[in-house]
Design a protein around this motif. Structure first.
Motif, PDB file in Angstrom:
ATOM      1  N   GLN A   1       0.831  -1.201   0.000  1.00 51.31           N
ATOM      2  CA  GLN A   1       0.000   0.000   0.000  1.00 51.31           C
ATOM      3  C   GLN A   1       0.865   1.249   0.000  1.00 51.31           C
ATOM      4  N   GLN A   2       0.337   2.284  -0.623  1.00 51.28           N
ATOM      5  CA  GLN A   2       0.924   3.608  -0.477  1.00 51.28           C
ATOM      6  C   GLN A   2      -0.007   4.398   0.428  1.00 51.28           C
ATOM      7  N   LEU A   3       0.547   4.868   1.556  1.00 55.09           N
ATOM      8  CA  LEU A   3      -0.272   5.684   2.450  1.00 55.09           C
ATOM      9  C   LEU A   3      -0.371   7.087   1.864  1.00 55.09           C
TER      10      LEU A   3
ATOM     11  N   VAL B   1      -3.854   3.516  -0.641  1.00 53.98           N
ATOM     12  CA  VAL B   1      -4.273   2.928  -1.910  1.00 53.98           C
ATOM     13  C   VAL B   1      -3.295   1.820  -2.277  1.00 53.98           C
TER      14      VAL B   1
ATOM     15  N   ALA C   1      -0.335   0.035  -3.812  1.00 58.93           N
ATOM     16  CA  ALA C   1       0.919   0.704  -4.191  1.00 58.93           C
ATOM     17  C   ALA C   1       0.995   0.952  -5.688  1.00 58.93           C
ATOM     18  N   VAL C   2       0.382   0.070  -6.465  1.00 58.03           N
ATOM     19  CA  VAL C   2       0.454   0.249  -7.911  1.00 58.03           C
ATOM     20  C   VAL C   2      -0.318   1.466  -8.379  1.00 58.03           C
ATOM     21  N   LEU C   3      -1.141   2.012  -7.496  1.00 54.52           N
ATOM     22  CA  LEU C   3      -1.911   3.191  -7.889  1.00 54.52           C
ATOM     23  C   LEU C   3      -1.233   4.481  -7.447  1.00 54.52           C
ATOM     24  N   SER C   4       0.020   4.398  -7.040  1.00 53.41           N
ATOM     25  CA  SER C   4       0.732   5.611  -6.653  1.00 53.41           C
ATOM     26  C   SER C   4       0.662   6.627  -7.768  1.00 53.41           C
ATOM     27  N   GLY C   5       0.280   7.820  -7.418  1.00 53.25           N
ATOM     28  CA  GLY C   5       0.261   8.876  -8.415  1.00 53.25           C
ATOM     29  C   GLY C   5      -1.025   8.917  -9.220  1.00 53.25           C
ATOM     30  N   VAL C   6      -1.899   7.961  -8.976  1.00 53.48           N
ATOM     31  CA  VAL C   6      -3.142   7.900  -9.732  1.00 53.48           C
ATOM     32  C   VAL C   6      -4.268   8.457  -8.863  1.00 53.48           C
ATOM     33  N   PRO C   7      -5.113   9.308  -9.419  1.00 53.33           N
ATOM     34  CA  PRO C   7      -6.226   9.813  -8.620  1.00 53.33           C
ATOM     35  C   PRO C   7      -7.243   8.706  -8.365  1.00 53.33           C
TER      36      PRO C   7
ATOM     37  N   PHE D   1      -0.450  12.431  -2.467  1.00 52.69           N
ATOM     38  CA  PHE D   1       0.522  11.408  -2.124  1.00 52.69           C
ATOM     39  C   PHE D   1       1.702  11.991  -1.347  1.00 52.69           C
TER      40      PHE D   1
ATOM     41  N   GLY E   1       4.808   1.161  -7.738  1.00 52.33           N
ATOM     42  CA  GLY E   1       4.321   0.182  -6.780  1.00 52.33           C
ATOM     43  C   GLY E   1       5.445  -0.603  -6.137  1.00 52.33           C
TER      44      GLY E   1
ATOM     45  N   TYR F   1       8.982   9.389  -5.022  1.00 57.62           N
ATOM     46  CA  TYR F   1       8.578  10.467  -4.142  1.00 57.62           C
ATOM     47  C   TYR F   1       9.758  10.996  -3.325  1.00 57.62           C
TER      48      TYR F   1
ATOM     49  N   PRO G   1       5.005   6.794   3.750  1.00 50.31           N
ATOM     50  CA  PRO G   1       5.668   5.547   3.369  1.00 50.31           C
ATOM     51  C   PRO G   1       4.710   4.566   2.706  1.00 50.31           C
ATOM     52  N   MET G   2       5.262   3.455   2.291  1.00 47.85           N
ATOM     53  CA  MET G   2       4.467   2.352   1.760  1.00 47.85           C
ATOM     54  C   MET G   2       4.396   1.266   2.821  1.00 47.85           C
ATOM     55  N   ARG G   3       3.280   0.539   2.788  1.00 44.99           N
ATOM     56  CA  ARG G   3       3.167  -0.644   3.645  1.00 44.99           C
ATOM     57  C   ARG G   3       3.474  -1.826   2.742  1.00 44.99           C
TER      58      ARG G   3
END
Lengths: 624, 371
Positions: free
Chosen positions: A450-452, A496, A498-504, B174, B280, B325, B367-369
């Motif tokens: 996940q990306q927080l 979200v 993690a693969v959706l990083s940067g995606v609205p 983000f 990701g 990031y 961060p990422m989990r």
């Protein structure tokens, strides 16, 4: 000869009564099918005034002697069945024994026939159901039927006929369909003395397609040939570029008998899924070869409805054959699917009738017993795909050159110049990442990365969507979303996938819930079963066996997949954005790793290739 | 109207001002450039009604006037050789006579009266900031704004006037970037927070150029913001809406804090991102008292592990990030050493230049989990 007998009462009872002669097109259909059943190699259809004044069908088939010609006008008189048992194993077009008597009841029919070796033919007249005694006719091998003044005795029917042009169009469609079913037979259509079209009867389906739809169209189709167990699927499938809005040019045959293509709608829709734009339907001409005993054709007098003993098997065979063909095709160009190449392979293979074809079809007397018959079994596309659809793989040496109009990326490879639509490419990349993330479905404990979020995304639920959210919460969490109720109908997304990083992602969740809500949620029988099937298709064996517990999960998963297709578009980089060289190269690399780099999830092409050969041609440096 | 102007001046000014001209105009005149004479020389104006750019350049004015040249003018002037170009406008039939050397070019344009007038700041509250600082503010925040038009406030940069400073804030949800610079703020005026499209700020940066200093006046009207320097003015519409509560995003305390060489950290992250190059995929940081290990692995590709020296306080920590990031933040720290504060393995982190310098740049990334 005595080959024609009146069906016994049991057989007659098993045959549903039906209206055979609805309009000129149905007359043509019956007569052409009779001609095919008589083993004709050449069939000529002529119309006058859209078939009102005259329909003439002439063939070079086996012909009949005088007693048979007389008997042909008796109801349930047929050469094709002799008992009810034969109905389980129908290998001919006609078999009901209804055609000629039905036509004879509503028109003035003249039939002239002659056996090949006979020195004299026979002529029978039938007018409003009254059949004349046979009398000697010209010694012309084959059979000619003139149908004059259709519906002369049923004014209501006569009035119901449409304009001559409309009736001609229907006849053309019906006769054209049969011409595609039997490319080994030369069929022609003449109206008002003018030749509308004529297939060469070369045995090549491509030749028939060229004759009917033109060479340009024939360049936009690829060969299909696949086998799953006892089912073989052969024919041609259109590239996405020739997909249509009107649903036309879909031809499905079962053992060369035209059947309703909608029967396998699920299969072709699945095969073309993500390749076509919304509202478009694929074009195809496919023949299913299977044992006559495993399909029931006697459901409806028009015989376009059939029932397969194992529908699932036919579905899977069709799906995998189409997928295989599309998978190796040059989807964005189609230039490789050149008609001349296809013709060579087809005719070369014509003699190579697979042995099992004869086993399956060889009922001896019937049309299917003949050598030329397997319509397009003559097809070795599987051995030489490059001659048909063309092998195309993502070029390993693709080198990025630059961006054009902040929308397109230009790259070069050994086989030519590539132009890539960056928005469409990005959509495809995002979609595949989501699918990959969702594939971790099997282990309910596993969490995706996940990306927080720095700033939580708020989603406003529409009235009634709380319920929908409730049902999909577990699923969304497993895919990687972290959601939290925020009073009222507001939901906060705190993390979200993690693969959706940067995606609205706000729009994605909203779309997802919207869709889920519209479909009524997991539960209703048929729709759910469909989703499960699709799910099983997708994830393979591990899912197939346990429909119960995973049922609703599979259903919502499939819906999520649909939602993602939609979301990918929204989510993606918009056209008109400058990309750094590194970003562009990364995007190209990502695109190359996707399973289908040639189209975006909505079916628009992502890339265009201008082949080296085409460049050479364009500059007059080609080999011709 | 008659004037003479140096080809190189006009060509470069046109190139800048035409960035505001409408690419696909609803009315053709919006693709043109308004040219007017003034006491300072020539002013060039272009606008698509969202953004407007006005530049002044020196010229020899023989006869005052105004005229709208078609967008083509830029192409024409660029192709004219270095030297002096003479313009003579015939307002009666809206044609411009362009001559240089022994050559002459006649083009048709529009009457100046049809061109939309560029809004004026009037008495709107205004402050001043140096060009150098403004360039930095734009650079350090613009990258963090979103490209997603469905949430317009995220596509903009928030301008806040507070405590004698001008603050720019941008976030795409983000990560969040905040930059501050001292500003000359009149004590008797109040400024509300406004959101400016990041695209407009990019145009401001273009117009300001890479070099030169001097004050830039920023005026805030109800629905527009005006950037005015000695020879340039950029006007743009504000984005309506509520900017997310950015202060809540910035952590006020930390459990682990480290200081390290900015370039070492950046280079290590850039190399690690060659392994974790797909969206990701994470880069992992393991922080101990004196070292930080930066690692990434991808089964089919390989793995990377680098160790750099750090001075850290607080607890040891393991944390994972989207390398992109982190890199975006580090590239915007020009100081030799940077400070990185962590509030836990799954909570916000905050980086800034170590020397602080009134905390001029703050970058928050979550961060990422993983696993």
């Amino acid at each position: 000869m005595g080959r024609i007998v009146v069906l016994d009462a049991i057989t007659a009872g098993r045959i549903a009564a039906g209206e055979v002669v609805e309009r000129p097109a149905s007359v043509v259909k019956e007569l052409v099918e009779n001609a095919l059943d008589a083993g004709a190699r050449r069939i000529e259809v002529e119309l006058e005034d859209g078939g009102r004044t005259l329909i003439k069908v002439a063939d070079d088939g086996e012909g009949m002697d005088a007693p048979d010609a007389r008997l042909a006008f008796e109801r349930h008189a047929t050469s094709k069945l002799t008992s009810a048992e034969d109905l389980d194993d129908v290998g001919t077009y006609g078999f009901r024994g209804e055609a000629l008597p039905s036509i004879g009841a509503v028109a003035r029919v003249r039939l002239v026939s002659c056996l090949p070796e006979a020195g004299e033919g026979v002529e029978v007249l039938c007018e409003g159901g009254l059949v004349s005694e046979p009398r000697p006719g010209p010694a012309r091998p084959g059979t000619v039927v003139w149908v004059r003044d259709l519906y002369f005795n049923t004014p209501a029917r006569r009035q119901a006929m449409r304009s001559a042009a409309a009736e001609v169009a229907r006849v053309s469609e019906v006769a054209g369909t049969l011409a595609l079913a039997v490319p080994g037979v030369a069929l022609s259509l003449v109206s008002e003395g003018k030749l509308l079209w004529s297939t060469p009867g070369s045995g090549s389906l491509e030749d028939a397609v060229v004759a009917l739809f033109g060479a340009e169209f024939a360049r936009s189709v690829i060969a299909v040939d696949g086998r799953s167990g006892p089912v073989r699927v052969t024919g041609l499938a259109g590239l996405p570029a020739v997909a249509r809005r009107d649903g036309k040019r879909q031809y499905l045959f079962c053992n060369a008998r035209p059947i309703n293509p909608k029967l396998l709608r699920g299969a072709y829709e699945e095969a073309y899924r993500t390749l076509l734009q919304a509202g478009r339907t694929p074009v195809f001409i496919l023949n299913l070869s299977l044992e006559p005993a495993s399909v029931d054709v006697n459901i409806h007098p028009a015989k376009t409805q059939v029932r397969f003993r194992d529908h699932g098997l036919v579905y899977r065979a069709t799906l995998s054959a189409l997928r295989a063909a599309l998978g190796r095709a040059d989807l964005f160009g189609g230039r490789l699917a050149g008609y001349p190449a296809a013709r060579e392979t087809a005719s070369a293979a014509e003699t190579a009738v697979p042995a099992d074809w004869r086993d399956v079809l060889g009922r001896g007397a019937g049309w299917f017993g003949r050598e030329t018959l397997p319509p397009y079994a003559a097809d070795d596309a599987s051995e030489s795909p490059e001659s048909r659809g063309g092998d195309w793989a993502w070029p390993r040496d693709l080198a990025y050159l630059g961006q054009v109009g902040r929308t397109f990326l230009v790259a070069r490879a050994a086989d030519g110049l590539y132009v890539i639509d960056q928005h469409a490419a990005h959509e495809r990349v995002v979609l595949e990442r989501l699918v990959a993330a969702g594939a971790g479905e099997v282990d309910p404990e596993a969490r995706t990365d996940q990306q927080l979020l720095a700033v939580p995304v708020t989603v406003e639920l529409a009235p009634g969507e709380e319920d929908v959210l409730e049902r999909s919460l577990a699923f969304l969490r497993r895919v990687g979303f972290e959601l939290e109720a925020f009073g009222g109908r507001t939901v906060l997304i705190r993390a979200v996938p993690a693969v959706l990083s940067g995606v609205p992602v706000g729009g994605l969740i909203a779309d997802f819930l919207d869709r889920l809500g519209a479909e009524g949620g997991p539960g209703t029988g048929a729709e759910r079963a469909g989703a499960e099937r699709a799910g099983a298709e997708e994830t393979g064996a591990e899912n197939a066996g346990v429909p119960g517990a995973r049922g609703s999960l599979a259903a919502s998963f499939d819906r999520f997949r649909a939602a993602r297709v939609m979301a990918a578009c929204q989510a993606s980089l918009k056209a008109g954005q400058g990309l750094s060289e590194a970003e562009a190269e990364a995007l190209l690399g990502d695109l190359g790793r996707t399973s289908e780099p040639r189209t975006c999830p909505h079916g628009r092409p992502t890339l265009l290739r201008i082949g080296l050969d085409e460049l050479e041609r364009s500059f007059g440096r080609g080999r011709g | 109207m008659k004037f003479k102007v140096a080809q190189e001046n006009l060509a470069s000014s046109l190139q800048l001002v035409q960035r505001a001209a409408a690419a696909r105009p609803t009315i053709p005149i919006l693709s043109g450039v308004l040219v007017e004479t003034s006491s300072n020389g020539l002013t060039l104006t272009a606008t698509d009604n969202e953004i407007g750019i006005r530049l002044t350049l020196p010229a020899m004015i023989a006869e005052d006037g105004a005229f709208v040249f078609p967008g083509r003018l830029g192409d024409i002037v660029r192709k004219i050789p270095f030297g002096e170009i003479a313009f003579e406008i015939d307002n009666s039939n809206n044609t411009a006579n362009i001559s240089w050397g022994r050559s002459r070019f006649v083009i048709h344009g529009y009457s100046a009266g049809e061109f939309p007038s560029l809004p004026e700041p009037g008495s709107a509250p205004a402050l001043a900031v140096s060009k150098t600082d403004l360039r930095r503010l734009i650079r350090q925040t613009g990258f963090a704004a979103s490209h997603d038009d469905s949430r317009p406030v995220f596509t903009g940069v928030l301008l806040v006037v507070a405590e004698g400073k001008l603050r720019f804030v941008a976030t795409d949800g983000f990560r969040l970037a905040l930059a501050e610079a001292p500003a000359d703020i009149p004590a008797d005026q109040t400024f509300r927070d406004v959101i400016i499209p990041s695209r407009a700020l990019a145009e401001v940066a273009h117009v300001l150029g890479e070099e030169g200093d001097g004050p830039v006046r920023i005026a805030f009207s109800d629905n527009r913001v005006f950037f005015e320097a000695s020879h340039e003015r950029v006007v743009c519409r504000l984005i309506e809406g509520q900017f997310p509560p950015y202060k809540q995003v910035i952590p006020q305390s930390f459990v682990t804090r480290l200081g390290c060489n900015t370039q070492d950290f950046l280079s290590a992250c850039e190399r690690a991102s060659l392994i974790a190059h797909e969206v990701g995929q994470a880069v992992k940081l393991e922080i101990s008292a004196t070292t930080m290990v930066i690692s990434a692995s991808k089964p089919e590709l390989g793995n990377v592990r680098e160790e750099i020296s750090v001075e850290s306080q607080g607890d040891p920590l393991e944390i994972a990030f989207n390398p992109r990031y982190v890199i975006d933040g580090l590239r915007n720290i020009s100081a030799e050493r940077m400070a990185y504060e962590f509030t836990g393995p799954l909570s916000p982190t905050c980086m800034s230049p170590e020397d602080g310098k009134e905390n001029s740049f703050t970058y928050v990334v979550l961060p990422m989990r993983v696993g």
